[in-house]
Scaffold this active site. Structure first.
Site, short mmCIF file in Angstrom:
data_model
loop_
_atom_site.label_atom_id
_atom_site.label_comp_id
_atom_site.label_asym_id
_atom_site.label_seq_id
_atom_site.Cartn_x
_atom_site.Cartn_y
_atom_site.Cartn_z
N ASN A 96 7.85 -1.52 7.61
CA ASN A 96 7.14 -1.24 6.36
C ASN A 96 5.71 -1.72 6.57
O ASN A 96 5.44 -2.92 6.55
CB ASN A 96 7.83 -2.01 5.22
CG ASN A 96 7.05 -1.92 3.92
OD1 ASN A 96 6.12 -1.12 3.80
ND2 ASN A 96 7.44 -2.74 2.95
N TRP A 97 4.82 -0.76 6.82
CA TRP A 97 3.43 -1.15 7.14
C TRP A 97 2.69 -1.70 5.93
O TRP A 97 1.63 -2.27 6.06
CB TRP A 97 2.66 0.05 7.70
CG TRP A 97 3.10 0.48 9.08
CD1 TRP A 97 4.09 -0.07 9.83
CD2 TRP A 97 2.54 1.54 9.86
NE1 TRP A 97 4.20 0.58 11.03
CE2 TRP A 97 3.24 1.58 11.08
CE3 TRP A 97 1.51 2.47 9.65
CZ2 TRP A 97 2.97 2.50 12.08
CZ3 TRP A 97 1.23 3.40 10.65
CH2 TRP A 97 1.96 3.41 11.86
N GLU A 136 7.48 -5.92 -4.13
CA GLU A 136 6.04 -5.90 -4.47
C GLU A 136 5.74 -4.83 -5.51
O GLU A 136 4.88 -4.99 -6.37
CB GLU A 136 5.21 -5.68 -3.19
CG GLU A 136 5.17 -6.95 -2.34
CD GLU A 136 5.01 -6.71 -0.85
OE1 GLU A 136 4.63 -5.60 -0.44
OE2 GLU A 136 5.30 -7.67 -0.08
N GLY A 167 8.35 -6.18 7.70
CA GLY A 167 6.98 -6.04 7.19
C GLY A 167 5.98 -6.40 8.27
O GLY A 167 5.67 -5.61 9.17
N GLY A 168 5.49 -7.63 8.22
CA GLY A 168 4.43 -8.11 9.13
C GLY A 168 4.69 -7.78 10.58
O GLY A 168 3.80 -7.32 11.30
C1 PEP Z 1 8.92 -6.52 3.59
O1 PEP Z 1 7.96 -6.62 2.85
O2 PEP Z 1 9.70 -5.57 3.52
C2 PEP Z 1 9.13 -7.58 4.58
C3 PEP Z 1 10.32 -7.79 5.04
O3 PEP Z 1 8.03 -8.32 4.94
P1 PEP Z 1 7.97 -9.45 6.09
O4 PEP Z 1 8.83 -8.99 7.23
O5 PEP Z 1 6.53 -9.53 6.46
O6 PEP Z 1 8.49 -10.70 5.48
#
Ligand code: PEP
Length: 687
Positions: free
Chosen positions: A443-444, A532, A669-670
């Site tokens: 998930n960019w 979010e 995510g990140g």
């Molecule tokens: C996300 O927002 O879907 C997520 C899992 O973010 P992160 O991996 O950066 O915690």
């Protein structure tokens, strides 16, 4: 066939590295001397202090042994195959230099255990390099003996074991002694040259002159007396036989007499205190040394201190320790070979080495309470080589075998437990061959401009084309990337998704993007219900319900996110929260449509915070989610639903998370913004 070749190569490489690491570890001083020889050949010996060469010796043996063990057990396969290849490239280059330039006669790769010529060593390394290349090309073909989660135990135990072996060998003496002065060796016999031994070959050339003309002759064509002799030169053609002991001699300092013969043939015992350099010798046990000397005096056993120190060094030692024993001089290298301790004590009986003690383990008055003839100390120790090997096996291999067995039992009981818990899954699998998918989805979010996004998609595509994933891979990008990234991903295994879609079909909704538009770009997935969006854009369960319906109507697969906040987790409300989120937006779907939903459990407190739910916490709630799906749609649907975990998932924690029975992958995510990080997580399915 390929697997067989890779595994043979891996065992060959592992065996050699383990052996060479181990023989170095049992003789750290020997390896240190060898490193000093190399530095000498490079004219760098004076620049590097002794403690550094000793440290390098311990490190070298630990690395060789450790890499060998990792290859043997197939631990960290990719990393270890690269390290092994690097080591072999380096060693092959060094040994090529040795073979060509011949700066030292023995490379020391097996310590004193196996002595090879420089060319033999080079060809041995060429074979090992070939093995390393095979293993590096297909590291994942190495069959594992230890499960991923227990590998750290083997790594740590191995490191501890080999450092203790080195430490103990430094404190005491090498556990295995491969030198010609080992216990049981007769020094006189070691010096003998058999009658039929090969003799060194020499050839002499003579230069003679006649009528102002010079010419070279050998003995075979030596000319008549009309020629005048000018010069001759002799070259050695072959070395001939060199006895194992060829440089042992005892020159008494007081009168310069060579007492080698007489001491080796004394019918009784002789004590030799050996110190290559007295100024460097450890003097912490000088009372014990003096006691042994007094004991030898009282019992009429000759006692000599054998050293390569000059007179100044010897008188310094006498001043420091009050030594009264006589001194003999010998060659420093020979003394270092005789005993790996400075000083060390040797007990000879008619030229045979009966005992050896390091300065840390000298016999005291309790051990020397009678004449040697009546003490165990004066007899040849009974420990045999097989017995010593057995003890090593006991201390290293046995605990590891037990560990592996325990690990396998654990894995087996886990498998049984998993299949007991979901017996229906098992039957279902066998019956319908349907199985829920393993998925890693990125998930960019609102990151990367168009060019950066296309570049990342291209890099990932190439990486996964070269190394096929073991799971479905999806990237979910901002709307503006979709069409271009879809083109870039053509022909690849990577799926494409959006991060959101409108809750309206079409019309005057400025700034919105409909599910139909997304589908038209070539995307196949859409993330809905991300925390979010719920938090910042106030997306309610009702809005999400609409979005899910529209996404499915347009043929998009929905990755539906659920998860509790920190406050809700602290109030132990996580189960209630996820249940309400499912009921509010997707439990209205018909079974057939629900089957197309992918659930992503993302605890809000773990998203982008670096805090991950522990694998156990995640598994607990994933199992709960599956159980409520089973209540609603039946066990078969629950068993076929992929439930992903999201929240600070990284390559380092993904294997542990993905190993849990109810975690079917991750929403990332990140870590999806860099190809290597994301690939590391995808590869967790291969571990
Ligand atoms: C996300 O927002 O879907 C997520 C899992 O973010 P992160 O991996 O950066 O915690």
């Amino acid at each position: 066939m390929r697997r067989v070749v890779v595994n043979i190569a891996r065992f060959v490489l592992a065996t050699v590295l383990i052996l060479s690491g181990f023989v170095k570890a049992v003789d750290p001083l020997g390896t240190q001397y060898k490193i000093a020889d190399y530095l000498d050949a490079l004219h760098m010996k004076q620049l590097i202090p002794d403690f550094m060469t000793l440290g390098a010796s311990v490190l070298l043996s630990a690395v060789e042994f450790g890499v060998g063990i990792c290859l043997l057990f197939a631990i960290r396969r990719r990393l270890m195959s690269k390290v092994a290849l690097l080591m072999m490239l380096l060693m092959t280059a060094v040994t090529l230099w040795l073979a060509v330039a011949n700066p030292i006669s023995d490379c020391g790769c097996f310590g004193d255990a196996v002595v090879l010529t420089n060319w033999q060593t080079f060809w041995k390394n060429v074979v090992l390099l070939a093995c390393a290349v095979v293993v590096w090309r297909h590291p994942l073909d190495m069959v594992r003996f230890v499960s991923y989660t227990n590998q750290w135990i083997v790594i740590n135990y191995t490191a501890l074991f080999i450092v203790i072996v080195s430490g103990w060998s430094l404190y005491d003496l090498p556990y295995f002694d491969f030198r010609p002065y080992h216990i049981g060796a007769n020094i006189r016999e070691g010096m003998e040259i058999p009658d039929d031994a090969e003799q060194p070959q020499f050839e002499t050339t003579f230069i003679l002159e006649k009528n102002g003309k010079r010419k070279e002759f050998t003995m075979d064509n030596y000319p008549d007396s009309t020629w005048t002799f000018i010069d001759s030169k002799t070259v050695q053609l072959s070395e001939g036989y060199t006895p194992p002991i060829h440089d042992f001699s005892l020159m008494r300092l007081s009168d310069g007499a060579d007492i080698t013969d007489s001491l080796l043939s004394v019918p009784g015992y002789v004590f030799l205190l050996v110190s290559p350099q007295l100024q460097d010798a450890d003097d912490s046990q000088l009372d014990l040394i003096n006691q042994v000397y007094e004991y030898a005096e009282d019992n009429d056993y000759p006692f000599y201190c054998l050293t390569a120190s000059n007179r100044k060094g010897i008188s310094g030692w006498i001043d420091r320790t009050g030594a009264e024993y006589p001194f003999c001089q010998g060659d420093e290298t020979t003394l270092k070979t005789i005993i790996r301790s400075n000083p060390g004590l040797l007990l000879l009986k008619q030229g045979t080495v009966i005992r050896k003690w390091s300065h840390n383990r000298l016999p005291d008055e309790y051990a020397l309470k009678d004449r040697l003839e009546r003490l165990d100390l004066g007899q040849m120790p009974q420990d045999s080589i097989p017995g010593k090997i057995f003890i090593i096996l006991l201390w290293y291999v046995l605990p590891l075998v037990l560990l592996v067995v325990a690990d396998r039992l654990w894995a087996w009981s886990w498998w049984i437990e998993k299949h007991k818990k979901s017996n229906l899954v098992y039957q279902q699998l066998v019956k319908n061959k349907t199985m829920r998918k393993k998925i890693v989805a990125g998930n960019w979010k609102m990151n990367l401009n168009l060019q950066e996004g296309i570049a990342l998609a291209k890099e990932l595509k190439e990486a996964l084309n070269a190394d096929k994933p073991n799971c479905d891979v999806v990237i979910c990008t901002p709307f503006i990337h979709l069409a271009s990234v879809a083109q870039e991903l053509e022909g690849s295994v990577i799926g494409l998704g959006a991060e959101n879609c409108a809750d309206k079909e079409k019309g005057a909704f400025t700034g919105e993007v409909s599910a139909e538009m997304i589908k038209s770009t070539g995307a196949q997935y859409v993330i809905l219900g991300h925390s979010e969006r719920r938090e910042y854009y106030k997306e309610t369960p009702e809005i999400l319900k609409e979005k899910v319906l529209l996404a499915q109507k347009n043929g998009l697969k929905v990755i539906f996110c659920i998860g509790e906040s920190l406050a809700e987790r602290e109030a132990n409300k996580q189960n209630e929260v996820v249940k309400a989120e499912l009921e509010g937006s997707v439990f209205n779907l018909a079974e057939e449509d629900f089957r197309k939903i992918i659930i992503a459990y993302e605890p809000i407190w773990a998203i982008g915070t670096g805090k991950t739910a522990t694998a156990e916490q995640a598994e607990e709630i994933h199992a709960y989610i599956r159980s409520i799906i089973a209540e609603k749609y039946g066990q078969a649907v629950a068993d076929d639903t992929s439930i992903l975990y999201g929240g600070s998932c990284k390559a380092s924690n993904a294997p542990e998370l993905f190993a849990k029975p109810d975690i079917d992958g991750g929403l990332i995510g990140g870590a999806s913004l860099k190809c290597a990080d994301f690939k590391g997580i995808i590869d967790a399915w291969k571990k």
